[in-house]
Design a protein around this motif. Structure first.
Motif, PDB file in Angstrom:
ATOM      1  N   MET A  84      11.405   6.942  -1.368  1.00 35.48           N
ATOM      2  CA  MET A  84      10.299   6.801  -2.319  1.00 35.48           C
ATOM      3  C   MET A  84       9.810   8.192  -2.706  1.00 35.48           C
ATOM      4  O   MET A  84       8.696   8.608  -2.369  1.00 35.48           O
ATOM      5  CB  MET A  84       9.181   5.981  -1.695  1.00 35.48           C
ATOM      6  CG  MET A  84       8.248   5.431  -2.739  1.00 35.48           C
ATOM      7  SD  MET A  84       7.212   4.159  -2.053  1.00 35.48           S
ATOM      8  CE  MET A  84       6.663   3.410  -3.584  1.00 35.48           C
ATOM      9  N   CYS A 142       5.674   9.150  -1.958  1.00 36.17           N
ATOM     10  CA  CYS A 142       4.748   8.422  -1.104  1.00 36.17           C
ATOM     11  C   CYS A 142       4.685   9.154   0.223  1.00 36.17           C
ATOM     12  O   CYS A 142       5.710   9.546   0.769  1.00 36.17           O
ATOM     13  CB  CYS A 142       5.228   6.987  -0.889  1.00 36.17           C
ATOM     14  SG  CYS A 142       4.134   6.063   0.230  1.00 36.17           S
ATOM     15  N   HIS A 148       8.416   5.286   4.042  1.00 36.16           N
ATOM     16  CA  HIS A 148       8.728   5.069   2.626  1.00 36.16           C
ATOM     17  C   HIS A 148       9.397   6.309   2.028  1.00 36.16           C
ATOM     18  O   HIS A 148      10.385   6.217   1.308  1.00 36.16           O
ATOM     19  CB  HIS A 148       7.456   4.724   1.850  1.00 36.16           C
ATOM     20  CG  HIS A 148       6.855   3.411   2.228  1.00 36.16           C
ATOM     21  ND1 HIS A 148       5.680   2.946   1.700  1.00 36.16           N
ATOM     22  CD2 HIS A 148       7.280   2.448   3.090  1.00 36.16           C
ATOM     23  CE1 HIS A 148       5.399   1.759   2.211  1.00 36.16           C
ATOM     24  NE2 HIS A 148       6.349   1.438   3.063  1.00 36.16           N
ATOM     25  N   LEU A 201       3.563   7.847   3.029  1.00 35.27           N
ATOM     26  CA  LEU A 201       3.860   7.002   4.185  1.00 35.27           C
ATOM     27  C   LEU A 201       5.292   7.386   4.552  1.00 35.27           C
ATOM     28  O   LEU A 201       6.214   7.190   3.768  1.00 35.27           O
ATOM     29  CB  LEU A 201       3.759   5.513   3.834  1.00 35.27           C
ATOM     30  CG  LEU A 201       2.352   4.896   3.943  1.00 35.27           C
ATOM     31  CD1 LEU A 201       1.375   5.526   2.970  1.00 35.27           C
ATOM     32  CD2 LEU A 201       2.412   3.408   3.724  1.00 35.27           C
ATOM     33  N   SER A 203       0.858  -1.188   0.000  1.00 31.89           N
ATOM     34  CA  SER A 203       0.000   0.000   0.000  1.00 31.89           C
ATOM     35  C   SER A 203       0.891   1.234   0.000  1.00 31.89           C
ATOM     36  O   SER A 203       1.805   1.350   0.817  1.00 31.89           O
ATOM     37  CB  SER A 203      -0.867   0.022   1.270  1.00 31.89           C
ATOM     38  OG  SER A 203      -1.881  -0.948   1.190  1.00 31.89           O
ATOM     39  N   HIS A 204       0.651   2.145  -0.914  1.00 26.03           N
ATOM     40  CA  HIS A 204       1.370   3.421  -0.951  1.00 26.03           C
ATOM     41  C   HIS A 204       0.348   4.523  -1.191  1.00 26.03           C
ATOM     42  O   HIS A 204      -0.809   4.252  -1.525  1.00 26.03           O
ATOM     43  CB  HIS A 204       2.383   3.449  -2.106  1.00 26.03           C
ATOM     44  CG  HIS A 204       3.505   2.468  -1.962  1.00 26.03           C
ATOM     45  ND1 HIS A 204       4.418   2.524  -0.950  1.00 26.03           N
ATOM     46  CD2 HIS A 204       3.858   1.402  -2.722  1.00 26.03           C
ATOM     47  CE1 HIS A 204       5.293   1.541  -1.080  1.00 26.03           C
ATOM     48  NE2 HIS A 204       4.976   0.834  -2.141  1.00 26.03           N
ATOM     49  N   ASN A 205       0.811   5.751  -1.051  1.00 30.77           N
ATOM     50  CA  ASN A 205       0.011   6.834  -1.611  1.00 30.77           C
ATOM     51  C   ASN A 205       0.938   7.761  -2.372  1.00 30.77           C
ATOM     52  O   ASN A 205       2.135   7.482  -2.515  1.00 30.77           O
ATOM     53  CB  ASN A 205      -0.885   7.506  -0.568  1.00 30.77           C
ATOM     54  CG  ASN A 205      -0.138   8.336   0.453  1.00 30.77           C
ATOM     55  OD1 ASN A 205       1.072   8.538   0.377  1.00 30.77           O
ATOM     56  ND2 ASN A 205      -0.874   8.833   1.434  1.00 30.77           N
TER      57      ASN A 205
HETATM   58 CU   LIG Z   1       4.646   4.086   0.354  1.00 33.68          CU
END
Ligand SMILES: [Cu+2]
Length: 491
Positions: free
Chosen positions: A460, A450, A455, A452, A391-393
């Protein structure tokens, strides 16, 4: 090939979630533990001084301190103009604003304006470092529709720690449209900054450095308040929800199943309100909801469990205690936003981004000296994000976007507004129509990443330059080893 990869990614995630789960993740809850005995803290509104040309000048001082987060226990915390979190900043479209961001921490940090349209050098990203003891003085003109935005540090590799320790605050932008909704701050217009925490037995916050997603806490703070209740005196209350957590996503709703009206996504009001009972927000996302109350009743704002790895667990968030006599307000009706929706021009360029298991974007980790994308300022593009990882955003600086489709399907009615951060489920393809700000600068990049925070810290993240249209081919793709990192001065 693609669908095989997606299937594999999904399988791996299910496996990891069930391993990581082993009773732990799925049982996380605070339900039944709370007594709702602490009055919800409402962050004070920052008071600006008005300069000769009308500029609103705010001072924000980052500092370390101790805070009684859990009753009877002191925690080492960071705060802004206080020991935990920061004041709410409120300004209107068209306002000129300036800031003295004073770093009284014993370490370097930055302060980023999440959701703000502004020149890259004012953005407060990883390149706008503020050394310990120094002051940074960004300024810009607010030029975007009303929205609930926020501010937080963005120092590369340290964002998770700095936000977790308490450096965050809300930044409300008003315009004529937003006045159609309740606007009495702290009365019928309530900020709710939701954060999950892990505590040691003596009340210190601790970070999880092992898990896939970073810290997923088992206790909740709302505006820094543990076990909170809020007394409301109005028949209709606007809540500005900010997921200020490092990794956890919430499915907001009420334990009695009542519905609420969603009136805004991250970057602005919806065209019309959408009635709903559950709303998911991943880290960094915001929403505004309006809830109706009857005299003398009580309601519990709750987060329901999901199955995305970052949203497992049930949490009571806030008890709302409604007064026996209420101020009646005009019901929300009709058109809210008068801003036209973001539309992709014909032949809009498409950029593709691949999110992978190793928390890379397009197979690369963040490099402070590498420019990943060059975007003509003021343009609208389609960004296609394919998630083959956990799961990422995805958050884009100095931009607002509309979700075009998710796995080739139109988004739900409630996620068709202006946004700047979007959840990207594992194995999914999300296409965004991205409207970029118009502040060309061939030397200082903006970020996409991302949200999170583990991350993001692990790399990321990518960097894009906004350049004058037509100059893309001349733009630099590397940055000098050390520049634009000393833009602060000693007071
Ligand atoms: Cu992420």
């Amino acid at each position: 090939m693609k669908s095989y990869n997606r299937f594999f990614a999904l399988l791996m995630t299910l496996l990891i979630i069930s391993l990581a789960g082993c009773g732990k993740e799925e049982d996380v809850t605070n339900v039944g533990k709370l007594e709702f005995t602490q009055a919800l803290n409402i962050p004070p509104l920052a008071e600006p001084t008005i300069e000769a040309d009308g500029t609103k000048n705010f001072t924000l001082t980052m500092q370390a301190g101790t805070t009684e987060l859990l009753p009877g226990k002191m925690s080492d915390t960071f705060g802004i103009n206080g020991t935990y979190l920061g004041p709410t900043i409120r300004a209107s479209r068209g306002d000129k604003v300036s800031f003295n961001v004073v770093n009284n921490l014993e370490e370097t940090s930055t302060l980023h304006w999440h959701g703000m349209r502004l020149p890259a050098v004012m953005d407060g990203g990883p390149h706008q470092m503020i050394e310990a003891g120094e002051t940074w003085t960004p300024h810009w003109t607010i030029d975007q529709p009303s929205a609930t935005t926020w501010y937080h540090p963005h120092l590369h590799g340290k964002t998770a720690q700095h936000v977790y320790k308490g450096l965050a605050g809300m930044f409300i932008i008003e315009d004529e449209d937003s006045k159609k909704l309740p606007t009495s701050y702290g009365v019928d217009d309530i900020p709710l900054i939701i954060q999950d925490k892990l505590f040691t037995s003596d009340g210190q916050m601790k970070e999880d450095k092992e898990g896939i997603f970073g810290t997923l806490g088992d206790e909740i703070l709302v505006n820094g308040t543990y076990d909170p209740y809020l007394e409301v005196t109005s028949s209709q209350v606007r809540f500005r929800l900010l997921n200020g957590s490092n990794a956890r996503a919430y499915h907001f709703g009420f334990t009695d199943g009542r519905s609420f009206k969603l009136v805004a996504n991250d970057a602005g009001l919806l065209q019309e309100s959408v009635t709903m009972e559950r709303l998911m927000l991943s880290p960094g996302e915001r929403a505004e909801i309006v809830v109706d109350f009857k005299p003398g009743e009580e309601a519990i704002l709750h987060s329901f469990s999901g199955n995305n790895g970052i949203d497992n667990g049930e949490f009571d968030l806030l008890k709302i205690v409604v007064a026996s006599e209420l101020t009646e307000t005009i019901p929300i009706d009709g058109q809210l936003s008068t801003v036209p929706p973001i539309v992709a021009p014909k032949d809009a360029p498409v950029r593709q981004f691949k999110l992978t298991m190793e928390n890379k974007i397009n197979d690369k980790l963040m490099d402070m000296n590498r420019i990943d994308e060059i975007v003509p300022a003021g343009t609208t593009e389609i960004w296609e994000i394919n998630n083959f990882g956990w799961s990422h955003n995805f958050h884009i600086h100095n931009a607002a976007f509309r979700i075009l489709d998710i796995n080739d399907k139109e988004p739900s009615e409630y996620e068709r507004g202006r946004k700047d951060t979007v959840f990207i489920p594992n194995g999914s393809k999300v296409r965004l129509v991205v409207e970029f700000g118009n502040y060309p600068d061939p030397h200082v990049p903006y970020m996409y990443h991302c949200h999170l925070l583990r991350h993001e810290d692990e790399g990321m993240m990518g960097q894009f330059l906004l350049v004058e249209p037509g100059t893309e081919s001349q733009a630099q793709t590397t940055l000098p080893q050390k520049d634009n990192e000393h833009n602060t001065h000693h007071e």
